[in-house]
Design an enzyme around this catalytic site. Structure first.
Site, PDB file in Angstrom:
ATOM      1  N   ASP A 152       6.942  -6.977 -17.131  1.00 55.37           N
ATOM      2  CA  ASP A 152       6.000  -6.880 -15.507  1.00 55.37           C
ATOM      3  C   ASP A 152       7.129  -8.365 -15.526  1.00 55.37           C
ATOM      4  O   ASP A 152       7.483  -9.481 -15.600  1.00 55.37           O
ATOM      5  CB  ASP A 152       4.943  -7.656 -15.815  1.00 55.37           C
ATOM      6  CG  ASP A 152       4.292  -8.846 -14.049  1.00 55.37           C
ATOM      7  OD1 ASP A 152       5.001  -7.914 -13.373  1.00 55.37           O
ATOM      8  OD2 ASP A 152       3.389  -9.336 -14.408  1.00 55.37           O
ATOM      9  N   HIS A 203      10.367  -8.189  -9.076  1.00 52.59           N
ATOM     10  CA  HIS A 203      10.613  -9.510  -9.342  1.00 52.59           C
ATOM     11  C   HIS A 203      11.571 -10.186 -10.068  1.00 52.59           C
ATOM     12  O   HIS A 203      10.982  -9.399 -11.407  1.00 52.59           O
ATOM     13  CB  HIS A 203       8.944 -10.492  -8.771  1.00 52.59           C
ATOM     14  CG  HIS A 203       8.021 -10.230  -9.843  1.00 52.59           C
ATOM     15  ND1 HIS A 203       8.253 -10.260 -10.958  1.00 52.59           N
ATOM     16  CD2 HIS A 203       6.867  -9.330  -9.689  1.00 52.59           C
ATOM     17  CE1 HIS A 203       7.538 -10.594 -11.780  1.00 52.59           C
ATOM     18  NE2 HIS A 203       6.674  -9.592 -10.991  1.00 52.59           N
ATOM     19  N   GLU A 209       7.554 -14.483  -8.381  1.00 49.09           N
ATOM     20  CA  GLU A 209       6.116 -14.038  -7.960  1.00 49.09           C
ATOM     21  C   GLU A 209       5.382 -14.194  -8.702  1.00 49.09           C
ATOM     22  O   GLU A 209       4.155 -14.408  -8.722  1.00 49.09           O
ATOM     23  CB  GLU A 209       6.370 -12.518  -8.114  1.00 49.09           C
ATOM     24  CG  GLU A 209       5.241 -11.892  -7.194  1.00 49.09           C
ATOM     25  CD  GLU A 209       4.687 -10.912  -8.486  1.00 49.09           C
ATOM     26  OE1 GLU A 209       3.675 -10.538  -8.266  1.00 49.09           O
ATOM     27  OE2 GLU A 209       4.598 -11.302  -9.498  1.00 49.09           O
ATOM     28  N   GLU A 210       5.293 -14.418 -10.250  1.00 47.78           N
ATOM     29  CA  GLU A 210       4.341 -15.417 -10.801  1.00 47.78           C
ATOM     30  C   GLU A 210       3.868 -15.925 -10.516  1.00 47.78           C
ATOM     31  O   GLU A 210       2.861 -17.098 -11.302  1.00 47.78           O
ATOM     32  CB  GLU A 210       4.622 -15.402 -12.104  1.00 47.78           C
ATOM     33  CG  GLU A 210       5.513 -13.795 -13.032  1.00 47.78           C
ATOM     34  CD  GLU A 210       4.102 -12.423 -12.970  1.00 47.78           C
ATOM     35  OE1 GLU A 210       3.342 -13.497 -12.906  1.00 47.78           O
ATOM     36  OE2 GLU A 210       4.699 -11.597 -13.799  1.00 47.78           O
ATOM     37  N   ASP A 254       5.481  -2.549  -9.346  1.00 48.25           N
ATOM     38  CA  ASP A 254       4.988  -3.673  -9.708  1.00 48.25           C
ATOM     39  C   ASP A 254       4.110  -2.857 -10.358  1.00 48.25           C
ATOM     40  O   ASP A 254       3.140  -4.126 -11.130  1.00 48.25           O
ATOM     41  CB  ASP A 254       5.289  -4.609  -9.051  1.00 48.25           C
ATOM     42  CG  ASP A 254       5.598  -6.425 -10.003  1.00 48.25           C
ATOM     43  OD1 ASP A 254       5.531  -6.382 -11.176  1.00 48.25           O
ATOM     44  OD2 ASP A 254       5.080  -7.076  -9.471  1.00 48.25           O
ATOM     45  N   HIS A 266       2.135 -10.451 -19.835  1.00 41.13           N
ATOM     46  CA  HIS A 266       1.874 -11.943 -19.659  1.00 41.13           C
ATOM     47  C   HIS A 266       1.746 -12.073 -21.139  1.00 41.13           C
ATOM     48  O   HIS A 266       1.353 -12.760 -21.037  1.00 41.13           O
ATOM     49  CB  HIS A 266       0.742 -12.409 -18.625  1.00 41.13           C
ATOM     50  CG  HIS A 266       1.407 -12.694 -17.305  1.00 41.13           C
ATOM     51  ND1 HIS A 266       0.762 -12.943 -16.344  1.00 41.13           N
ATOM     52  CD2 HIS A 266       1.830 -10.921 -16.680  1.00 41.13           C
ATOM     53  CE1 HIS A 266       0.916 -13.037 -15.348  1.00 41.13           C
ATOM     54  NE2 HIS A 266       2.050 -11.740 -15.236  1.00 41.13           N
ATOM     55  N   ASP A 288      11.426 -12.921 -12.432  1.00 37.50           N
ATOM     56  CA  ASP A 288      10.314 -13.333 -13.190  1.00 37.50           C
ATOM     57  C   ASP A 288       9.702 -13.021 -13.878  1.00 37.50           C
ATOM     58  O   ASP A 288       9.555 -11.796 -13.656  1.00 37.50           O
ATOM     59  CB  ASP A 288      10.132 -14.905 -12.599  1.00 37.50           C
ATOM     60  CG  ASP A 288       9.279 -15.104 -11.753  1.00 37.50           C
ATOM     61  OD1 ASP A 288       8.674 -13.592 -10.975  1.00 37.50           O
ATOM     62  OD2 ASP A 288       8.225 -15.081 -11.655  1.00 37.50           O
TER      63      ASP A 288
END
Length: 420
Positions: free
Chosen positions: A151, A88, A185-186, A208, A391, A90
């Site tokens: 990520d 992903h 995705e997040e 991922d 994150h 994002d």
């Protein structure tokens, strides 16, 4: 087995690609009603399409929803299952992804890593266990003001570099390879509009995961709960005996949650949790958003029943207050699907071993696009991408782990062809 020595590859570009990609702001927005949730995600996706076309992947394109689809044609006469690699674009809205400045800490020697834009953000050796495996490697971090974006731009860069190497080295025999890059995705919407018929893959692998050498075939099952509190709003000067503040009721519900269990900060391994992750409102109305997680799908209902009982107990003290309790399914434990196709994990584990790593099957305290893809008809475990401390400002990844991930992708493609 192919005569081409995948592990002898030296001309990796994965770190350089990664450092270029993380500088593009692709933060997704959970409060948006558009898809993708932020238009800026498409900027990176357009870059990826251009780069894929440049290396000869002729059908690479971006669709109206922000998905990148591409095909690397088969170079074998064998009838090989069509394999998809997915990541992903994002980054998480939990921490800013704007103006990321990636930094390489070359030849890491076990020291704590201070980040120049905010020296208070210290990546401590004794708090990040996998740093002990990185001695001599090149660690990439952000500068201290943002997350890094490993990520999952590490996964994106790995798939892109593997695609380049497959196109440049026809000696690596493989069946048809599909590439899929997703937005959002997040925020749990990554595959809402994916077209699996157009993708045309039999099996997939999301890139991922975390630690090098790991592959995950088990995720949480996940629901979202929104509690809306309806209070009684009265002018505060005349509120005695009349006002019933929704925001105070919401605060009391949060305070009534268990303190020593059922939360992310008190659970580990396969224990589930009930986690309030957003609250807003005022006197008249307030909302609390929860995420409910457990590896056993049936336990979600138990957790939701306990949460509802807490809400009812608190609200019962306020006769004028009402509430709504809404549950939305997010994703389910992909192991329920993957156990039906053991060959997918067998290939993944062998590929990791061939890449020179100790292969480890893991469950993940989270979810990936592969969770939902598996239930949509594309069985899809999650392979390591090498990132850590997702994150947040302490996120990091090593060049060497990303290179191992590229090799793992190449081995997966090769092994499926061998076994056909």
């Amino acid at each position: 087995m192919s005569s081409f020595n995948i592990n002898a590859i030296k001309d990796f570009e994965v770190a350089e690609r990664f450092m270029r990609y993380v500088q593009v702001d692709t933060e997704s927005d959970p409060n948006s009603t558009s898809f993708p949730s932020t238009e800026k995600q498409k900027k990176l996706s357009r870059m990826l399409v251009e780069e894929l076309l440049k290396i000869g992947v002729a059908d690479a394109h971006l669709d109206e929803y922000g998905y990148v689809y591409a095909t690397i044609p088969s170079n074998t006469d064998k009838d090989v299952p069509v394999i998809c690699f997915c990541s992903h674009v994002d980054t998480s809205p939990d921490c800013s992804g704007k103006d990321v400045k990636p930094i390489i800490h070359a030849n890491y020697q076990g020291q704590d890593l201070a980040l120049p834009d905010d020296p208070s953000v210290l990546i401590k050796f004794n708090e990040h266990p996998d740093l002990s495996n990185q001695i001599g490697n090149d660690i990439i971090t952000a500068s201290g003001n943002t997350l890094l974006g490993a990520d999952d731009k590490a996964g994106v860069a790995e798939i892109m570099d593997a695609a380049r190497l497959l196109m440049a080295n026809p000696e690596i025999k493989h069946g048809t390879i599909k590439i899929l890059f997703t937005p959002d995705e997040e925020i749990g919407k990554g595959v809402n509009h994916v077209d699996l018929d157009k993708l045309g893959a039999d099996f997939g692998y999301t890139m991922d995961g975390e630690k090098a050498g790991t592959i995950e075939d088990e995720t949480f099952s996940a629901d979202a709960v929104r509690i809306r509190i309806h209070g009684v709003s009265v002018h505060p000067g005349f509120a005695k005996g009349k006002m019933q503040s929704a925001i105070k009721v919401a605060s009391e519900i949060i305070q009534a949650l268990p303190k020593d269990r059922l939360s992310p900060e008190t659970t580990s391994k396969k224990e589930g949790f009930v986690h309030p992750n957003h609250i807003q409102g005022g006197v008249d109305k307030a909302e609390i958003d929860f995420i409910i997680r457990d590896h056993v799908t049936a336990h979600l209902q138990k957790h939701e029943d306990e949460l509802r009982a807490i809400v009812e107990s608190v609200v019962s003290k306020y006769p004028g207050v009402a509430y709504d309790f809404t549950v939305n399914e997010q994703y389910r434990n992909m192991k329920e699907v993957l156990d039906q196709y053991p060959e997918i994990m067998d290939v993944g584990l062998e590929a990791i071993t061939r890449a020179g790593l100790s292969a480890e099957r893991r469950s993940i305290r989270g979810g990936t696009d592969g969770s939902r893809l598996s239930f949509m008809g594309l069985p899809c475990p999650n392979v390591f991408a090498g990132g850590h401390a997702f994150h947040g400002k302490m996120e990091w990844v090593s060049r060497q782990d990303m290179e191992k991930a590229v090799c793992t992708i190449l081995h997966i493609a090769s092994i499926w062809e061998e076994r056909a």
